[in-house]
Design an enzyme around this catalytic site. Structure first.
Site, PDB file in Angstrom:
ATOM      1  N   ASP A 104     -12.372   3.373   7.480  1.00  0.00           N
ATOM      2  CA  ASP A 104     -12.045   2.855   6.143  1.00  0.00           C
ATOM      3  C   ASP A 104     -12.646   1.464   5.952  1.00  0.00           C
ATOM      4  O   ASP A 104     -11.968   0.543   5.497  1.00  0.00           O
ATOM      5  CB  ASP A 104     -10.534   2.810   5.952  1.00  0.00           C
ATOM      6  CG  ASP A 104     -10.143   2.716   4.462  1.00  0.00           C
ATOM      7  OD1 ASP A 104     -10.985   3.036   3.614  1.00  0.00           O
ATOM      8  OD2 ASP A 104      -9.006   2.321   4.177  1.00  0.00           O
ATOM      9  N   GLY A 120       0.827  -1.193   0.000  1.00  0.00           N
ATOM     10  CA  GLY A 120       0.000   0.000   0.000  1.00  0.00           C
ATOM     11  C   GLY A 120       0.862   1.243   0.000  1.00  0.00           C
ATOM     12  O   GLY A 120       2.089   1.184  -0.180  1.00  0.00           O
ATOM     13  N   GLY A 121       0.228   2.389   0.215  1.00  0.00           N
ATOM     14  CA  GLY A 121       0.963   3.635   0.181  1.00  0.00           C
ATOM     15  C   GLY A 121       1.915   3.795   1.349  1.00  0.00           C
ATOM     16  O   GLY A 121       2.910   4.520   1.257  1.00  0.00           O
TER      17      GLY A 121
END
Length: 763
Positions: free
Chosen positions: A133, A24-25
């Site tokens: 999220d 992921g980021g």
């Protein structure tokens, strides 16, 4: 001799890295083997070491460590790699995430996933933590196919340090609540909104709100109305409407409220309606218009009704006080068969049992029993209610009333006690006793070779296990894993021995668990056992896995049998295809209006409002063929456009009466001056209508007599009436041919599933 390339240029103490699982980021996740236990684990490693990223990463680890729940992924260990990177390890969950699953055909599994999510969020919210999220990618499945919520990387505790700028937004735009999209402070109701988005997507196959980019998607959440679900899922619409309400006050206020609404949908409880006693029986203008004598009579009737309500309330209070007095003062009344004190739940010696006649003198009214279903409505002390429920649970357990679906049983009593006192150890131990008893039933049924009697208690224990004590949960997980291995081994032995009868008997249980098969066994052997299915007849409903709902059209002379989709392809279904294939948009026009192409319309913007359950329009004949080919690859069967003859066979049996009752045609609901042949009636729709709204043909196909015309085989050919066709056309006579690479605002399509010796009808 060459050495294999290392997985990474760092090491993790006590672990052997196997391979990357995802990135992921902010972090990368690796599969690793924990050396001390030899178990596979997932290791999340921070790889963006800014101050803010480190704060978030450490906060995530602390957050998950606080949340011990069966449906939240736990943390095993926190530390640093050999080169100083932060990491934490967690269970390795090999069964993928929710985004890879298509559950549209299984509302029961949708409900099970939502229950797991809501249970996890209820626990998090009780600890002051908002996930922020919630989306399918953050719902993983363990070896028992149970859903677990993960990725608390942007979760925020109410007392925690803010790690984002004021007004900044974090989360996924497709699942973001309106207040989160605005960058406002949020609470648990924002997570429940995201659960509503997930529910809509699981039921329809598409997101409720879409935009060209993240910003336009966020604006859609803020401004656009809640879309309608497909016809087969309409029972879920009230839950979706409330979950996706724009206003916080109109939304579910906590996870338990949403669970209660879910109970109503899947039949676990009756619908709960709010009292309307505060509303006037008649509107004020109507009251003012009444003659004075009638108003006085109505007022007198209202006074009598109010007096009756007061008397009923007083009687309820008196009964409640009497019940508490009896519980507190009356000696225990024992069940003569088991010697269990019903008022307190304490076991008593048979010599100490006081006969009912001595315990309840005739001068004292006999109290009404407090049951698991009535306790919530009884205004009495919570501790006394819990004690009564625990006593009832113990008594029902000794009578063998464990967890029957109807009537009072021990499980209901213990669960009701846990609702009042979530940490009550005696109630959790009681659930544990039920699990142990049901496990014995499973063992007896399995040893006797009765696989059918194994499935029900397994399902019951799976539901009860999260409420049991830790020891009982562990015992069940071990027993369940052993059962899955035993079933898998038995299936493999039956397959190798050619025992088709035994395989057929084991097949439902093996799929429900699912079974764990011996190494080298081909699971396809199990699926090769033919199911016993009645031969299809005209109009029989059928469906392939990941395919649309179909109806069977039998052979007619030399014309072969086939199955046709019950409805036109919807926008939501077409969106799945467009997203999966990356297919571009065809240009779109109105028929007989060459200048309309200048508008730039396409299937996602046809020039008028549509939601996900409307038939897709502005798709070309070429697009429809491509969709059928994609559906064929997805299902493993052959789909195509219907021929004109097949379309007419499926449309047979048009009912009589007004064309506006049969379908969606050009009528008085459209006020265009260009139309001079509108039907003199109203079908309730100015443009397209949601699929499945109008009458079925004899075979069960919806909307064959008006809504959109439909592409058929033969480049650019179409059949049927649309919302733009007036009284000069007939439903079965309307046909035409246009450019195959151009879409039209009034033409959609449905598909046909080929049925022949190589492609038999789906079960």
């Amino acid at each position: 001799m060459s050495l294999s390339k290392p997985v990474a240029d760092f090491e993790i103490p006590g672990h052997r890295l196997v391979r990357p699982l995802g990135k992921g980021g902010m972090a990368t996740v690796y599969l690793a083997i924990q050396a001390s236990l030899g178990r596979p684990v997932a290791v999340k490693i921070l790889q963006a070491p800014t101050d803010e990223a480190i704060t978030r990463f450490e906060q995530e680890a602390r957050t998950i460590a606080r949340l011990q729940h069966p449906h939240i992924v736990a943390i095993y260990e926190v530390g640093r790699t050999s080169d100083g990177q932060l990491y934490y390890s967690m269970p390795y969950l090999p069964n993928g995430d929710l985004s890879k699953m298509d559950l549209r055909d299984s509302p029961a599994r949708v409900a099970a996933v939502l229950r797991a999510l809501l249970g996890a969020l209820a626990h998090a919210h009780q600890h002051g933590i908002v996930h922020r999220d919630v989306k399918p990618e953050n719902v993983l499945f363990d070896q028992h196919r149970r859903a677990l919520l993960t990725d608390f990387g942007i979760a925020r505790a109410s007392e925690s340090l803010r790690v984002t700028r004021e007004g900044a937004t974090l989360g996924s735009s497709g699942y973001m609540s309106p207040e989160q999209a605005r960058g406002m402070d949020i609470d648990g109701r924002s997570d429940l909104y995201s659960v509503g988005v997930v529910a809509y997507e699981l039921l329809s196959g598409d997101l409720p709100f879409r935009g060209a980019d993240a910003l336009s998607t966020a604006i859609a959440h803020i401004e656009q109305p809640v879309p309608r679900l497909p016809p087969m899922q309409r029972a879920w619409q009230p839950l979706i409407d409330k979950a996706l309400a724009k206003s916080l006050t109109d939304r579910y206020q906590n996870a338990q409220e949403m669970l209660d609404a879910l109970d109503v949908i899947d039949g676990r409880r009756g619908a709960v309606t709010k009292s309307s006693s505060h509303k006037p029986l008649l509107p004020k203008p109507a009251l003012r218009a009444m003659p004075p004598a009638r108003r006085r009579a109505l007022a007198f009737a209202g006074s009598v009704l109010a007096l009756l309500v007061v008397l009923a309330a007083a009687a309820s209070v008196w009964r409640s006080q009497t019940r508490r007095t009896m519980v507190a003062q009356t000696p225990p009344i024992a069940d003569a068969r088991v010697g269990v004190a019903k008022s307190s739940g304490a076991a008593v010696a048979k010599a100490d049992v006081i006969p009912p006649t001595a315990a309840a003198p005739a001068s004292v009214p006999t109290p009404m029993p407090v049951t698991a279903s009535s306790v919530a409505a009884t205004p009495s002390d919570g501790a006394a209610q819990v004690a009564t429920l625990l006593g009832q649970g113990d008594a029902l357990f000794k009578r063998g009333r464990l967890a029957e679906s109807r009537g009072d049983n021990a499980a209901k009593s213990y669960l009701a006690a846990l609702k009042l006192q979530p940490d009550n150890a005696q109630a959790r131990a009681g659930i544990g006793k039920i699990l142990a008893a049901l496990r014995k039933n499973i063992e007896t049924a399995w040893q006797s070779g009765d696989a059918d009697r194994v499935r029900a208690p397994v399902k019951t224990i799976d539901k009860l296990a999260p409420s049991a004590d830790a020891a009982a949960q562990t015992a069940w997980h071990q027993a369940r894993a052993q059962l899955a291995a035993d079933v898998g081994a038995t299936v493999a032995a039956a397959a190798h021995g050619g025992d088709t009868k035994k395989l057929a008997a084991l097949k439902p249980l093996a799929k429900a668990l699912p079974a764990t098969y011996p190494a080298g066994f081909d699971i396809a052997r199990l699926d090769s056992v033919p199911a016993v299915v009645a031969p299809p007849h005209a109009g029989s409903p059928m469906r392939d896995a990941s395919g649309p709902s179909l109806v069977y059209v039998p052979a007619d002379g030399n014309a072969p049998a086939f199955a046709i989709a019950r409805t036109d392809v919807t926008r939501a279904e077409y969106a799945q295809f467009a997203h999966a294939t990356g297919r571009g948009n065809a240009p779109c026009a109105e028929q007989n209006n060459p200048f309309s192409r200048m508008h730039g319309w396409n299937w996602s913007n046809p020039g008028f409002a549509q939601s996900g359950d409307h038939p897709v329009v502005c798709v070309s004949w070429n697009d429809a063929v491509a969709y059928a080919n994609w559906l064929s690859r997805r299902t493993g069967q052959v789909y195509r456009l219907p021929s004109e003859t097949e379309w007419l066979r499926a449309a047979r049996g048009a009912p009589g009466g007004s064309p506006c009752a049969r379908g969606n045609v050009d009528d008085t609901s459209r006020q265009s001056k260009l139309d001079n042949d509108r039907w003199p009636c109203s079908d309730g729709a100015a443009q397209t209508s949601p699929v499945g709204r109008y009458v079925q043909s004899t075979l069960g196909a919806y909307d064959m007599y008006g809504n959109v015309s439909q592409w058929v085989s033969g480049a650019g050919a179409f059949r049927g009436l649309s919302w733009r066709d007036g009284s000069h056309e007939t439903a079965l006579g309307r046909r035409g041919s246009v450019a195959p690479d151009l879409g039209y605002t009034n033409i959609g399509f449905r598909v046909v599933r080929v049925i022949d010796a190589r492609h038999p009808p789906p079960a």
